[in-house]
Write a protein that holds these residues in place. Sequence first.
Motif, PDB file in Angstrom:
ATOM      1  N   LEU A 220       0.851  -1.197   0.000  1.00 19.33           N
ATOM      2  CA  LEU A 220       0.000   0.000   0.000  1.00 19.33           C
ATOM      3  C   LEU A 220       0.885   1.245   0.000  1.00 19.33           C
ATOM      4  CD1 LEU A 220      -2.897   1.212   0.293  1.00 19.33           C
ATOM      5  CD2 LEU A 220      -2.452   1.269   2.753  1.00 19.33           C
ATOM      6  N   TYR A 221       0.977   1.884  -1.148  1.00 20.62           N
ATOM      7  CA  TYR A 221       1.739   3.121  -1.299  1.00 20.62           C
ATOM      8  C   TYR A 221       0.956   4.056  -2.203  1.00 20.62           C
ATOM      9  CZ  TYR A 221       5.585   0.338   0.505  1.00 20.62           C
ATOM     10  OH  TYR A 221       6.363  -0.474   1.289  1.00 20.62           O
ATOM     11  N   SER A 222       1.296   5.347  -2.135  1.00 19.16           N
ATOM     12  CA  SER A 222       0.720   6.292  -3.063  1.00 19.16           C
ATOM     13  C   SER A 222       1.683   7.454  -3.229  1.00 19.16           C
ATOM     14  CB  SER A 222      -0.661   6.770  -2.592  1.00 19.16           C
ATOM     15  OG  SER A 222      -1.346   7.371  -3.677  1.00 19.16           O
TER      16      SER A 222
ATOM     17  N   GLU B 267       2.497  -6.375   3.796  1.00 19.85           N
ATOM     18  CA  GLU B 267       3.653  -6.652   2.952  1.00 19.85           C
ATOM     19  C   GLU B 267       4.151  -5.319   2.405  1.00 19.85           C
ATOM     20  OE1 GLU B 267       6.362  -9.475   1.286  1.00 19.85           O
ATOM     21  OE2 GLU B 267       4.902  -9.580   2.910  1.00 19.85           O
ATOM     22  N   SER B 268       5.478  -5.104   2.498  1.00 22.35           N
ATOM     23  CA  SER B 268       6.073  -3.823   2.128  1.00 22.35           C
ATOM     24  C   SER B 268       7.307  -4.033   1.273  1.00 22.35           C
ATOM     25  CB  SER B 268       6.485  -3.058   3.392  1.00 22.35           C
ATOM     26  OG  SER B 268       5.409  -2.876   4.282  1.00 22.35           O
ATOM     27  N   HIS B 269       7.645  -3.008   0.501  1.00 23.72           N
ATOM     28  CA  HIS B 269       8.933  -2.985  -0.192  1.00 23.72           C
ATOM     29  C   HIS B 269      10.008  -2.522   0.795  1.00 23.72           C
ATOM     30  CE1 HIS B 269       7.041  -3.670  -4.001  1.00 23.72           C
ATOM     31  NE2 HIS B 269       6.399  -2.510  -4.014  1.00 23.72           N
ATOM     32  N   GLN B 270      11.243  -2.949   0.532  1.00 25.18           N
ATOM     33  CA  GLN B 270      12.384  -2.452   1.290  1.00 25.18           C
ATOM     34  C   GLN B 270      13.353  -1.681   0.405  1.00 25.18           C
ATOM     35  OE1 GLN B 270      12.741  -2.711   4.900  1.00 25.18           O
ATOM     36  NE2 GLN B 270      10.594  -2.946   4.276  1.00 25.18           N
TER      37      GLN B 270
ATOM     38  N   PRO C  60      10.267   2.057   5.570  1.00 25.69           N
ATOM     39  CA  PRO C  60      10.699   1.713   6.927  1.00 25.69           C
ATOM     40  C   PRO C  60      11.005   0.223   7.033  1.00 25.69           C
ATOM     41  CG  PRO C  60       8.326   2.079   6.876  1.00 25.69           C
ATOM     42  CD  PRO C  60       8.851   2.442   5.516  1.00 25.69           C
ATOM     43  N   SER C  61      11.905  -0.100   7.952  1.00 27.40           N
ATOM     44  CA  SER C  61      12.207  -1.502   8.215  1.00 27.40           C
ATOM     45  C   SER C  61      10.978  -2.164   8.836  1.00 27.40           C
ATOM     46  CB  SER C  61      13.394  -1.612   9.173  1.00 27.40           C
ATOM     47  OG  SER C  61      12.990  -1.213  10.479  1.00 27.40           O
ATOM     48  N   PRO C  62      10.920  -3.499   8.837  1.00 29.49           N
ATOM     49  CA  PRO C  62       9.791  -4.159   9.502  1.00 29.49           C
ATOM     50  C   PRO C  62       9.656  -3.751  10.970  1.00 29.49           C
ATOM     51  CG  PRO C  62      11.052  -5.749   8.216  1.00 29.49           C
ATOM     52  CD  PRO C  62      11.815  -4.461   8.183  1.00 29.49           C
ATOM     53  N   ALA C  63      10.781  -3.622  11.670  1.00 26.50           N
ATOM     54  CA  ALA C  63      10.726  -3.219  13.083  1.00 26.50           C
ATOM     55  C   ALA C  63      10.167  -1.803  13.230  1.00 26.50           C
ATOM     56  CB  ALA C  63      12.109  -3.330  13.714  1.00 26.50           C
ATOM     57  N   GLU C  64      10.571  -0.899  12.326  1.00 26.32           N
ATOM     58  CA  GLU C  64      10.040   0.469  12.367  1.00 26.32           C
ATOM     59  C   GLU C  64       8.542   0.482  12.080  1.00 26.32           C
ATOM     60  OE1 GLU C  64      13.770   3.250  10.908  1.00 26.32           O
ATOM     61  OE2 GLU C  64      12.706   2.062   9.398  1.00 26.32           O
TER      62      GLU C  64
ATOM     63  N   ARG D  20      15.196  -7.688  -5.596  1.00 22.39           N
ATOM     64  CA  ARG D  20      14.770  -6.665  -4.647  1.00 22.39           C
ATOM     65  C   ARG D  20      14.329  -7.335  -3.357  1.00 22.39           C
ATOM     66  NH1 ARG D  20       9.815  -3.275  -6.905  1.00 22.39           N
ATOM     67  NH2 ARG D  20      10.353  -2.152  -5.013  1.00 22.39           N
ATOM     68  N   THR D  21      14.142  -6.534  -2.344  1.00 25.93           N
ATOM     69  CA  THR D  21      13.822  -7.045  -1.009  1.00 25.93           C
ATOM     70  C   THR D  21      12.480  -6.493  -0.564  1.00 25.93           C
ATOM     71  OG1 THR D  21      16.170  -7.131  -0.475  1.00 25.93           O
ATOM     72  CG2 THR D  21      14.644  -7.194   1.382  1.00 25.93           C
ATOM     73  N   ASP D  22      11.664  -7.352   0.016  1.00 22.30           N
ATOM     74  CA  ASP D  22      10.381  -6.976   0.609  1.00 22.30           C
ATOM     75  C   ASP D  22      10.401  -7.332   2.089  1.00 22.30           C
ATOM     76  OD1 ASP D  22       9.357  -6.081  -1.840  1.00 22.30           O
ATOM     77  OD2 ASP D  22       8.559  -8.049  -2.342  1.00 22.30           O
ATOM     78  N   SER D  23       9.315  -7.046   2.773  1.00 18.98           N
ATOM     79  CA  SER D  23       9.221  -7.425   4.180  1.00 18.98           C
ATOM     80  C   SER D  23       7.784  -7.787   4.528  1.00 18.98           C
ATOM     81  CB  SER D  23       9.709  -6.301   5.099  1.00 18.98           C
ATOM     82  OG  SER D  23       8.849  -5.174   5.010  1.00 18.98           O
ATOM     83  N   THR D  24       7.663  -8.594   5.557  1.00 23.70           N
ATOM     84  CA  THR D  24       6.361  -9.035   6.045  1.00 23.70           C
ATOM     85  C   THR D  24       6.238  -8.704   7.518  1.00 23.70           C
ATOM     86  OG1 THR D  24       6.364 -10.894   4.493  1.00 23.70           O
ATOM     87  CG2 THR D  24       4.843 -11.037   6.357  1.00 23.70           C
ATOM     88  N   VAL D  25       5.134  -8.069   7.873  1.00 23.95           N
ATOM     89  CA  VAL D  25       4.738  -7.913   9.273  1.00 23.95           C
ATOM     90  C   VAL D  25       3.392  -8.610   9.411  1.00 23.95           C
ATOM     91  CG1 VAL D  25       4.047  -6.296  11.084  1.00 23.95           C
ATOM     92  CG2 VAL D  25       6.026  -5.781   9.622  1.00 23.95           C
ATOM     93  N   LYS D  26       3.354  -9.616  10.272  1.00 22.45           N
ATOM     94  CA  LYS D  26       2.150 -10.424  10.470  1.00 22.45           C
ATOM     95  C   LYS D  26       1.869 -10.523  11.956  1.00 22.45           C
ATOM     96  CE  LYS D  26       0.299 -15.049   9.386  1.00 22.45           C
ATOM     97  NZ  LYS D  26       0.682 -16.391   8.833  1.00 22.45           N
ATOM     98  N   LEU D  27       0.696 -10.043  12.348  1.00 19.81           N
ATOM     99  CA  LEU D  27       0.319 -10.008  13.767  1.00 19.81           C
ATOM    100  C   LEU D  27      -1.019 -10.711  13.969  1.00 19.81           C
ATOM    101  CD1 LEU D  27       0.901  -6.179  14.442  1.00 19.81           C
ATOM    102  CD2 LEU D  27       2.560  -8.012  14.681  1.00 19.81           C
ATOM    103  N   ARG D  28      -1.190 -11.282  15.137  1.00 21.58           N
ATOM    104  CA  ARG D  28      -2.492 -11.831  15.523  1.00 21.58           C
ATOM    105  C   ARG D  28      -3.007 -11.029  16.722  1.00 21.58           C
ATOM    106  NH1 ARG D  28      -1.540 -17.033  16.075  1.00 21.58           N
ATOM    107  NH2 ARG D  28      -2.641 -17.676  14.176  1.00 21.58           N
TER     108      ARG D  28
END
Length: 194
Positions: free
Chosen positions: A107-109, A135-138, A151-155, A182-190
């Motif tokens: 999700l970007y704009s 899911e984000s780009h890095q 931002p990094s996944p932690a950020e 290229r590099t992506d990242s995943t943040v997954k929470l319950r």
Amino acid sequence: MSDATTWDQRYAGTDRLFSGNPNTALVREVAGLTPGTALDVGCGEGGDAVWLARQGWTVTAVDVSGVALRRAAGYAAEAGVSVDFQRHDLTASFPVGTFDLVSSQFLYSYGDFPRERILRRAADAVAPGGILLIESHQDHGPGEHPPIRFPSPAELLAGLEPAPGEWEVLRCAEHPRAGEDRTDSTVKLRRVAR
């Protein structure tokens, strides 16, 4: 120019902007989950929404672009699935309700886009016991791109401001994108059910 106009023009400039396939990370992270209600935030032409519906999810999918939503609705009809497509400028409105899965895939704009605030609103829409998947780009990858900081996944996780004890972190990591340099990242929470 508004985000809606910008994205409508971008989608109208081509027969299909994206592949129509579901995002690899979505497929990987949702496999094994019991289907329930799902919200696809920034659904574009509907590849993820249609895939989720085919897996048995009851899907609400939102985007700012009317052009993209019309294409997505046509794709869902061709696939023989039902998806509730809604047009929302997420800077101003958000779908009503809570969901067992809230997915935000890249999700970007353009311009001053309050992504972090929108993602916090997405977190608010997760039902108890439900999953938030971002899911984000890095990095930008090849070609010309607008100046976006990734931002990094932690950020990203810190920016969601998760309440202590309310969320279980299932994944917060970078990973290579399959088939691309290229590099992506995943943040997954319950969200913890109480």
